[in-house]
Scaffold this motif. Structure first.
Motif, PDB file in Angstrom:
ATOM      1  N   ILE A 143       0.837  -1.193   0.000  1.00 46.49           N
ATOM      2  CA  ILE A 143       0.000   0.000   0.000  1.00 46.49           C
ATOM      3  C   ILE A 143       0.874   1.245   0.000  1.00 46.49           C
ATOM      4  CG2 ILE A 143      -1.600   1.370   1.439  1.00 46.49           C
ATOM      5  CD1 ILE A 143      -2.926  -1.229   2.258  1.00 46.49           C
ATOM      6  N   GLU A 144       0.497   2.225  -0.822  1.00 48.70           N
ATOM      7  CA  GLU A 144       1.190   3.513  -0.840  1.00 48.70           C
ATOM      8  C   GLU A 144       0.177   4.640  -0.713  1.00 48.70           C
ATOM      9  OE1 GLU A 144       3.598   3.986  -4.319  1.00 48.70           O
ATOM     10  OE2 GLU A 144       5.133   2.576  -3.633  1.00 48.70           O
ATOM     11  N   ASP A 176      -2.913   3.827  -2.979  1.00 52.94           N
ATOM     12  CA  ASP A 176      -2.727   2.968  -4.145  1.00 52.94           C
ATOM     13  C   ASP A 176      -2.375   1.553  -3.694  1.00 52.94           C
ATOM     14  OD1 ASP A 176      -3.272   4.771  -6.170  1.00 52.94           O
ATOM     15  OD2 ASP A 176      -1.234   5.558  -6.200  1.00 52.94           O
ATOM     16  N   ILE A 177      -2.967   0.582  -4.382  1.00 50.86           N
ATOM     17  CA  ILE A 177      -2.704  -0.832  -4.106  1.00 50.86           C
ATOM     18  C   ILE A 177      -1.741  -1.349  -5.164  1.00 50.86           C
ATOM     19  CG2 ILE A 177      -3.742  -3.076  -3.645  1.00 50.86           C
ATOM     20  CD1 ILE A 177      -4.828  -0.741  -1.894  1.00 50.86           C
ATOM     21  N   TRP A 207       2.748  -4.121  -9.646  1.00 49.53           N
ATOM     22  CA  TRP A 207       1.793  -3.509 -10.563  1.00 49.53           C
ATOM     23  C   TRP A 207       0.815  -2.610  -9.798  1.00 49.53           C
ATOM     24  CZ3 TRP A 207       2.569  -4.874 -15.664  1.00 49.53           C
ATOM     25  CH2 TRP A 207       3.284  -6.053 -15.904  1.00 49.53           C
ATOM     26  N   GLN A 208       0.540  -1.441 -10.364  1.00 51.32           N
ATOM     27  CA  GLN A 208      -0.486  -0.560  -9.799  1.00 51.32           C
ATOM     28  C   GLN A 208      -1.858  -1.045 -10.259  1.00 51.32           C
ATOM     29  OE1 GLN A 208      -0.889   2.414  -7.884  1.00 51.32           O
ATOM     30  NE2 GLN A 208      -3.009   1.895  -8.265  1.00 51.32           N
ATOM     31  N   VAL A 249      -7.876   3.998  -3.703  1.00 51.42           N
ATOM     32  CA  VAL A 249      -8.895   4.606  -2.843  1.00 51.42           C
ATOM     33  C   VAL A 249      -8.547   6.086  -2.752  1.00 51.42           C
ATOM     34  CG1 VAL A 249     -10.091   4.528  -0.627  1.00 51.42           C
ATOM     35  CG2 VAL A 249      -8.939   2.477  -1.481  1.00 51.42           C
ATOM     36  N   GLN A 250      -9.432   6.951  -3.249  1.00 52.33           N
ATOM     37  CA  GLN A 250      -9.132   8.374  -3.325  1.00 52.33           C
ATOM     38  C   GLN A 250     -10.161   9.170  -2.532  1.00 52.33           C
ATOM     39  OE1 GLN A 250      -9.142   9.123  -7.537  1.00 52.33           O
ATOM     40  NE2 GLN A 250      -7.564   7.605  -7.953  1.00 52.33           N
TER      41      GLN A 250
END
Length: 602
Positions: free
Chosen positions: A383-384, A432-433, A443-444, A448-449
Motif C-alpha cells: 500500500i502507498e 494505491d494498491i 503492478w499498480q 482509494v481516493q
C-alpha cells in the motif's frame, strides 16, 4: 561501501553537486538502495550514449532518464538499430567502463550550451524545455551531455548492466513529432542482482499476456479497428464475464448499488470537475448541435449526478454506487502495450458518499474488500499513500488535512504503507494498491481516493441530523483498476493457468469414440446449467493427440469418456492443477465443481 551521493530532503545529489552547492545530508553508498541505483542507472544511461556515439558518430541525443524498469535514452541515428545490435553496444560500454573514465560536472551559461549544440536539433529541443540561465553538463572521455545528474564519480563503478530492448518513441512524447529510437537498459551494483533480474525477464517473456492471449484466443487487436482498442474473443469474454459476476455479487452483499452513467457528457461538466483544465490532453472531444461534448475518461462526474438525483438523508450514508464503467483516454501510440495500456477500458469503479466521521470506516471496509479479492487470485500486495501532484485543485489546507486523515486511518490499524510524493489524483490524495505477481514484479491496480473538491464543485449535498444541507465526502474506489489491465496482469501471474472459477473453459471432454459423444454433450449441458463452460474435443485425431491438444489449452480439468463411463454415468477425471487422476459419478463430479465455484465467493 564507497560513498556516491547525498540525500537531502528527499532529493538525491551526486558528490560533485553536493560539494558545488555545499549540500549536507545522509550519505548514499553503492549498496543497491533505491537512491544508489538511481545514480548508477543515470550514469549507465550516459555510458550507453557514449558507446552509441562511438559506434554511430552521427548520433544525436534527446533525454536519458531513470525509470521504474531501469533507464533509457532517446536518440536518432542514420542506421536502423534493432535488438540484434544490443550486444555490440554492450561490448563497447564494457570497454568504456574498463577505461575508468572520471565523470566530471561543470556549469555553463545557456548561451554557451546553445552555441555548443547549435547544429543539434534534439539538444535544442531539450534546451527549449529548460528555463534556467545556468545549466550543468556532465563529461566522461570524449562524451558530454546536458544533464542535472546525479552521476557516479567514475565509469569504473558501472559493472553489472544489460540492455533489454529497442523501441520507437515520439520526440518529447508528442505524436505530432518525429519517431526516434529508444534503448532500455538495467543496471545493478551486484552481479547476482543482475542475474536474477535477467532470469525474471526471460520468465516474463514466456508469460507475456500478448503471447498467451493469442495462444489461448482471449483477445485481439486490429489496425483496421484502431490502436489500443481490444476486441474480446469468446474465450476472453467468458473469462471476463466470470470475473464480473464474482465481483458483482461481492459488491451487492457489501451494500453497493449498481448504476450506469453515459459515456459522453457535455464539456461544461468537465469544466466544473476540473478535467478540462487538468486532464484535457487525455480526453476525446466532439461537437453535437453546436455544443462541445467529451467522452468520459472517468466515471466520477456521472456518479455525482446520480447521487444528486434524489434527496439524500444522513441516514442513507454511506451511499455506495458502483459501475463497470467504460472510459476512453487518449494514450500516446508509443505508450500502448497490450492490455496494460489501452485507449478504451472498463473500470470496476465505485464512488462512496459519506460523512467525515464515516470516512475511516469506509476506508477500512474498502481495504478489507481489496484484501479478499487479491487473496482469491493469490496476489500479495503493498500500500502507498500518494500525495498532492503538480497539477491539482483545492487549497493546501484541504490537501494537508485529507492526506493526514488517510495516514491517520492507516496508522490506527497498524497498516504499513509507503509514500508516493506527488502521485495523487488532481482532485485529492489517494491510497494505491500495488500487487506483486508470481515473478516479483509490482503492478499498480486498485486505488482509494478521498475527495471533497468535486462534491463542492458540483454542490452535492445531503440533509444532516439538524435538517440542514451538508456536503458529503466522496471516496473514489477501484479494486482491479480496470478489467483489461487486471486480466493482463493475472494472465502473466498464473502463466495462462487461470483459476477454475474464471477459466474460459473449465473442463474439456475427450470422447474416445463417436459413440461417446452423446454422453459428453449431456455432461456439457449440465455444466452449462450450473454456469460452467466446457468443450468437447471429438475432432478426427487420435485419442493421445486430442489429450495433448487439451493440455495445451491450459484448462483446469480434462475428462476422458469411454464405454465404462457411458454405461455407469461416471467420469474419468484428470485434474491438471493437482496432477491427479480419479473416477467418480456424474452427480459427484458436478457437485465437486459447484463446491469449487462456491469457494470463490468473496
Amino acid at each position: 561501501m564507497e560513498p556516491i551521493g547525498v540525500l537531502n530532503d528527499g532529493q538525491i545529489y551526486d558528490l560533485q553537486t553536493a560539494e558545488a552547492l555545499n549540500i549536507q545530508g545522509e550519505v548514499i553508498k553503492a549498496d543497491n538502495s533505491k537512491e544508489s541505483l538511481e545514480i548508477l542507472r543515470h550514469s549507465c544511461a550516459h555510458l550507453m550514449a557514449q558507446a552509441i556515439k562511438e559506434l554511430y558518430p552521427e548520433a544525436k541525443f534527446f533525454v536519458g532518464p531513470v525509470v521504474s524498469e531501469g533507464f533509457y535514452y532517446d536518440f536518432k541515428v542514420e542506421s536502423k538499430i534493432s535488438d540484434e545490435d544490443l550486444p555490440k553496444i554492450e561490448k563497447k560500454m564494457k570497454e568504456l567502463a574498463n577505461a575508468k573514465l572520471p565523470i566530471e560536472r561543470y556549469e555553463a551559461s545557456r548561451e554557451e550550451i546553445s552555441q555548443k549544440f547549435n547544429s543539434d536539433e534534439l539538444k535544442q529541443a531539450v534546451l527549449s524545455r529548460i528555463t534556467d540561465d545556468t545549466l550543468t553538463m556532465y563529461k566522461q572521455g570524449d562524451f558530454e551531455d546536458l544533464c542535472r545528474g546525479p552521476h557516479l564519480p567514475n565509469t569504473r563503478m558501472i559493472r553489472s548492466f544489460k540492455l533489454t530492448r529497442v523501441a520507437g518513441a515520439y520526440l518529447g512524447g508528442d505524436e505530432k513529432n518525429e519517431m526516434i529510437t529508444r534503448i532500455y537498459g538495467i543496471a545493478f551494483f551486484d552481479k547476482q542482482e543482475l542475474f536474477d533480474y535477467v532470469k525474471m525477464l526471460e520468465e516474463a517473456k514466456k508469460r507475456d499476456h500478448r503471447k498467451l492471449g493469442t495462444e489461448l484466443e482471449l483477445f485481439t487487436f486490429s489496425d483496421d479497428v484502431g490502436a489500443g482498442l481490444p476486441m474480446w474473443l469468446p474465450n476472453g469474454a467468458r473469462l471476463r464475464s466470470k470475473l464480473e459476476h464474482i465481483l458483482y455479487k461481492a459488491h451487492r452483499v457489501r451494500g453497493y448499488e449498481p448504476v450506469r452513467g453515459p459515456e459522453i457528457l457535455k464539456s461544461k461538466m468537465w469544466d466544473i470537475s476540473g478535467h478540462n483544465a487538468n486532464y484535457s490532453q487525455n480526453m476525446y472531444y466532439t461537437t453535437i448541435d453546436e455544443q462541445q461534448y467529451a467522452m468520459k475518461p472517468m466515471n466520477c462526474v456521472g456518479h455525482i449526478q446520480i447521487f444528486k438525483n434524489s434527496l439524500v438523508s444522513y441516514k442513507d450514508l454511506p451511499k455506495k454506487l458502483f459501475e463497470y464503467g467504460v472510459v476512453h483516454r487518449h494514450e500516446m501510440s508509443g505508450a500502448m502495450h497490450g492490455l496494460f495500456r489501452v485507449r478504451e477500458f472498463t473500470q470496476d469503479d465505485s464512488h462512496i458518499f459519506c460523512t467525515q466521521d464515516q470516512m475511516k470506516d469506509v476506508i477500512f471496509e474498502v481495504l478489507e474488500f481489496v484484501d479478499a479479492v487479491l487473496k482469491l487470485f493469490d496476489f500479495k500486495y503493498e500500500i502507498e499513500v500518494s500525495t498532492k501532484p503538480e497539477k491539482a485543485i483545492g487549497d493546501d489546507m484541504f490537501w494537508e488535512k485529507t492526506t493526514k486523515g488517510i495516514m491517520d486511518a492507516l496508522d490506527e490499524k497498524n497498516i504499513t504503507y509507503g509514500i508516493d510524493e506527488g502521485g495523487g489524483a488532481f482532485y485529492g490524495p489517494k491510497i494505491d494498491i500495488k500487487i506483486l505477481d508470481a515473478i516479483g514484479r509490482k503492478w499498480q491496480c486498485g486505488t482509494v481516493q478521498v475527495d471533497m473538491n468535486l462534491p463542492s464543485r458540483f454542490e452535492a449535498e445531503y440533509i444532516n441530523e439538524k435538517g440542514e444541507k451538508e456536503q458529503p465526502v466522496m471516496i473514489h474506489r477501484a479494486i482491479l483498476g480496470s478489467f483489461e489491465r487486471f486480466i493482463g496482469i493475472l494472465t502473466e501471474h498464473c502463466a495462462g493457468e487461470f483459476p477454475f472459477v474464471i477459466a474460459p473453459t473449465q473442463v474439456i471432454f475427450v470422447p474416445i469414440a463417436d459413440t461417446h459423444n452423446e454422453y459428453a454433450k449431456e455432461l456439457q449441458n449440465e455444466l452449462l446449467q450450473n454456469s460452467m463452460d466446457s468443450k468437447i474435443f471429438n475432432m478426427n485425431e487420435s485419442l493421445n493427440k486430442r489429450i495433448r491438444m487439451a493440455e495445451k489449452q491450459r484448462v483446469p480439468m480434462i475428462v476422458v469418456i469411454g464405454d465404462e463411463e457411458v454405461e455407469n454415468k461416471t467420469v474419468a477425471l484428470r485434474d491438471r492443477r493437482k496432477r491427479e487422476q480419479s473416477n467418480m459419478g456424474k452427480t459427484e463430479f458436478i457437485q465437486m465443481l459447484n463446491e469449487i465455484n462456491k469457494g470463490s465467493e468473496i
